[in-house]
Design an enzyme around this catalytic site. Structure first.
Site, mmCIF file in Angstrom:
data_model
loop_
_atom_site.group_PDB
_atom_site.id
_atom_site.type_symbol
_atom_site.label_atom_id
_atom_site.label_comp_id
_atom_site.label_asym_id
_atom_site.label_seq_id
_atom_site.Cartn_x
_atom_site.Cartn_y
_atom_site.Cartn_z
ATOM 1 N N ASP A 219 43.367 59.569 -59.711
ATOM 2 C CA ASP A 219 44.184 58.415 -60.122
ATOM 3 C C ASP A 219 43.463 57.111 -59.795
ATOM 4 O OD1 ASP A 219 46.343 57.122 -61.196
ATOM 5 O OD2 ASP A 219 47.724 57.561 -59.566
ATOM 6 N N HIS B 11 50.306 60.859 -71.076
ATOM 7 C CA HIS B 11 50.578 59.679 -70.234
ATOM 8 C C HIS B 11 49.586 58.539 -70.451
ATOM 9 C CE1 HIS B 11 51.829 57.340 -66.810
ATOM 10 N NE2 HIS B 11 50.683 57.524 -66.175
HETATM 11 FE FE1 N7H Z 1 50.045 56.493 -64.492
HETATM 12 N N1 N7H Z 1 49.368 61.112 -63.169
HETATM 13 O O1 N7H Z 1 48.875 61.612 -62.184
HETATM 14 O O2 N7H Z 1 49.757 61.788 -64.098
HETATM 15 N N2 N7H Z 1 48.408 57.695 -64.401
HETATM 16 N N3 N7H Z 1 51.037 57.769 -63.267
HETATM 17 N N4 N7H Z 1 51.620 55.181 -64.447
HETATM 18 N N5 N7H Z 1 48.996 55.150 -65.591
HETATM 19 C C1 N7H Z 1 47.169 57.409 -64.923
HETATM 20 O O3 N7H Z 1 43.288 55.981 -65.233
HETATM 21 C C2 N7H Z 1 50.669 59.042 -62.876
HETATM 22 C C3 N7H Z 1 52.776 55.341 -63.754
HETATM 23 C C4 N7H Z 1 49.467 53.933 -66.110
HETATM 24 O O4 N7H Z 1 44.075 52.752 -69.156
HETATM 25 C C5 N7H Z 1 46.278 58.509 -64.707
HETATM 26 O O5 N7H Z 1 44.016 55.997 -63.190
HETATM 27 C C6 N7H Z 1 51.725 59.602 -62.038
HETATM 28 C C7 N7H Z 1 53.698 54.262 -64.059
HETATM 29 C C8 N7H Z 1 48.405 53.236 -66.784
HETATM 30 O O6 N7H Z 1 43.668 54.851 -69.571
HETATM 31 C C9 N7H Z 1 46.986 59.463 -64.019
HETATM 32 C C10 N7H Z 1 52.709 58.651 -61.934
HETATM 33 C C11 N7H Z 1 53.051 53.463 -64.972
HETATM 34 C C12 N7H Z 1 47.284 54.053 -66.679
HETATM 35 C C13 N7H Z 1 48.346 58.972 -63.847
HETATM 36 C C14 N7H Z 1 52.280 57.504 -62.717
HETATM 37 C C15 N7H Z 1 51.744 54.037 -65.187
HETATM 38 C C16 N7H Z 1 47.677 55.236 -65.933
HETATM 39 C C17 N7H Z 1 44.829 58.621 -65.170
HETATM 40 C C18 N7H Z 1 54.007 58.683 -61.184
HETATM 41 C C19 N7H Z 1 53.548 52.210 -65.660
HETATM 42 C C20 N7H Z 1 45.893 53.740 -67.218
HETATM 43 C C21 N7H Z 1 43.830 58.052 -64.201
HETATM 44 C C22 N7H Z 1 54.251 59.483 -60.192
HETATM 45 C C23 N7H Z 1 54.759 52.082 -66.149
HETATM 46 C C24 N7H Z 1 45.726 54.319 -68.598
HETATM 47 C C25 N7H Z 1 43.682 56.562 -64.222
HETATM 48 C C26 N7H Z 1 44.366 53.939 -69.158
HETATM 49 C C27 N7H Z 1 46.825 56.250 -65.608
HETATM 50 C C28 N7H Z 1 49.454 59.671 -63.295
HETATM 51 C C29 N7H Z 1 53.028 56.357 -62.849
HETATM 52 C C30 N7H Z 1 50.767 53.473 -66.004
HETATM 53 C C31 N7H Z 1 46.386 60.785 -63.568
HETATM 54 C C32 N7H Z 1 51.781 60.969 -61.417
HETATM 55 C C33 N7H Z 1 55.109 54.085 -63.464
HETATM 56 C C34 N7H Z 1 48.493 51.872 -67.447
#
Ligand code: N7H
Length: 460
Positions: free
Chosen positions: A189, A312
């Site tokens: 992440d 996601h």
């Molecule tokens: Fe997310 N996950 O582990 O599945 N997220 N996220 N997120 N997220 C991203 O690029 C995760 C949450 C964004 O530019 C990755 O860092 C989990 C909220 C955005 O390519 C992974 C939770 C919000 C991106 C996860 C969670 C976002 C992103 C890929 C909650 C906004 C960048 C690694 C528990 C409303 C996308 C990375 C891009 C990436 C996960 C929450 C937004 C693995 C588990 C609440 C903008």
């Protein structure tokens, strides 16, 4: 702000926003203000503790050099002690301090509890009652050791003494060993962050994509089109979310639903990246850790063969589905950290998370932007929860609506299409929610000059 502001000096900006505070441990200490006059006096002694962007960068540089040296002499990297400190205020906090100017962000002004139904949160059943109380501010402390973290927070509490009341304290920490940097579902992440124009913030910039204008993150800068009070310059809105994750339930879902594809591939297609971080678009059939940090990819608006529309990272940054100029105002800088213990054997066997609050785990999600209605609020409501986003109109062969984001989306029915590349229109039903919002709040993180000139009470 009518006259153009002077050129940005990153030393004026709190370090968590543009650079991030170095951390293995982090605490979010939510407080309310009991004695505003003395709080504003005590703030004078607190401000020198705040880590600005230059200091945060310096620490990251030191780590980089130490890592290089350790690998040259073939020794493991020793823990480098540090601590980072930042502070932010809610609208109620600003008013309690007598700062009455209109900052002109309705979502911030109303607070997250009021916004919760819009986000899809079930506040009655899921929210921690502490987040329904009046929160005036949050002190963020980071450190590489828990001992330094605790000592730093204790020292800060001594500065503020009885002028604040503790509302809630949440501790986060990076996961152990090889899971360091991975959230609790196991995915790497914090990989993609927008680069900010003329700020070498050490973040990964997507190729062929212009850096975002400074005003996408900082108030009063180019790209922030709302007239703001003078003291708001170089501040940023912080959206904080307390997100519980049901890990054994998520893993069990992947095992039982991956009938035609391996479970880890199903997980990767729900996220859009494999656990290592490798984007499924670049390596659709197997994880490839050499691509963990890859940014050079885009989604094909005509297809979800390589990555489902609802994945996601496609929902939250639809590269290729929308032009980068349109996505610019939606970009956020994420600064989350995992919290809670590793999954126990008995939870794994029972395929169910422990009900014991001490065994709760998840993500303390935090993100910065200059406009909540463009950033976090929009992303959750209009993208993650919206079945019809991203648009599937160009898909060939045609596919129905994408469905909701399987990681953070809320809504009914809870489903998506495209999880199985061989059957792009097949609906995947995921009635259980694996990420449960337990609370949160919106804050304003002022610049250091604003703290000195507007927040601190003058001596005379
Ligand atoms: Fe997310 N996950 O582990 O599945 N997220 N996220 N997120 N997220 C991203 O690029 C995760 C949450 C964004 O530019 C990755 O860092 C989990 C909220 C955005 O390519 C992974 C939770 C919000 C991106 C996860 C969670 C976002 C992103 C890929 C909650 C906004 C960048 C690694 C528990 C409303 C996308 C990375 C891009 C990436 C996960 C929450 C937004 C693995 C588990 C609440 C903008």
């Amino acid at each position: 702000m009518s006259t153009p502001p002077p050129k940005l000096d990153i030393k004026n900006v709190q370090g968590d926003i543009l650079e991030g505070l170095g951390k293995k441990h982090q605490v979010f200490h939510f407080f309310s203000i009991r004695d505003a006059t003395n709080f504003r006096r005590n703030l004078r002694a607190f401000i020198p503790l705040i880590t600005d962007t230059t200091e945060a960068k310096k620490f990251h540089q030191t780590i980089k050099e130490a890592k290089k040296e350790a690998s040259l002499i073939g020794k493991p990297l020793e823990l480098l002690e540090n601590s980072g400190v930042n502070i932010s205020f809610t609208q109620k906090g600003l008013l309690a301090l007598g700062i009455n100017d209109d900052i002109r962000d309705d979502i911030f002004k109303a607070g997250m509890l009021k916004d919760a139904p819009e986000l899809g949160d079930k506040t009655e059943v899921d929210w921690d009652p502490k987040f329904k109380k009046d929160i005036h501010g949050v002190i963020i402390v980071t450190a590489n050791s828990k001992a330094i973290l605790d000592a730093t927070l204790a020292g800060i509490k001594v500065i503020f003494l009885a002028t604040i009341i503790d509302v809630k304290t949440l501790f986060g920490h990076t996961r152990p060993g090889p899971e360091d940097g991975h959230e609790h579902f196991g995915f790497n992440d914090g990989l993609t962050q927008p680069a900010v124009k003329d700020v070498d913030a050490g973040v990964i910039k997507e190729p062929n994509e212009d850096p975002v204008r400074q005003g996408i993150v900082l108030l009063g800068r180019e790209g922030d089109d709302v007239p703001r009070p003078t003291w708001a310059l170089d501040g940023s809105f912080l959206a904080f979310r307390y997100l519980k994750q049901l890990v054994p339930e998520f893993d069990n879902f992947l095992e039982t639903n991956a009938l035609h594809i391996p479970a880890d591939m199903l997980g990767a297609r729900l996220v859009g990246r494999w656990k290592s971080g490798a984007p499924v678009v670049l390596t659709p059939t197997r994880d490839d850790p050499t691509l963990a940090h890859a940014q050079d990819f885009a989604f094909n608006p005509a297809s979800q063969e390589k990555c489902p529309f609802a994945a996601h990272i496609r929902k939250t940054n639809p590269r290729g589905d929308l032009p980068s100029t349109v996505r610019e105002t939606r970009r956020i800088i994420r600064r989350g950290i995992a919290f809670g213990p590793e999954v126990r054997d008995d939870e794994r066997k029972a395929k169910k998370s422990s009900q014991d609050p001490l065994w709760e785990r998840g993500l303390l999600f935090a993100c910065y932007q200059s406009n909540l209605g463009n950033g976090f609020h929009f992303m959750q409501k209009q993208w993650a929860n919206n079945r019809a986003f991203p648009p599937t109109g160009a898909a060939n062969p045609p596919v129905p609506d994408a469905g909701i984001d399987p990681i953070i989306g809320v809504g009914a029915p809870r489903d998506m299409v495209g999880a199985n590349a061989a059957d792009p229109t097949k609906v995947l039903d995921f009635s259980q929610q694996w990420v449960v919002p337990k609370g949160g709040e919106y804050f304003f993180s002022p610049s250091i000059p604003a703290l000195n000139n507007t927040f601190v009470l003058p001596l005379h």
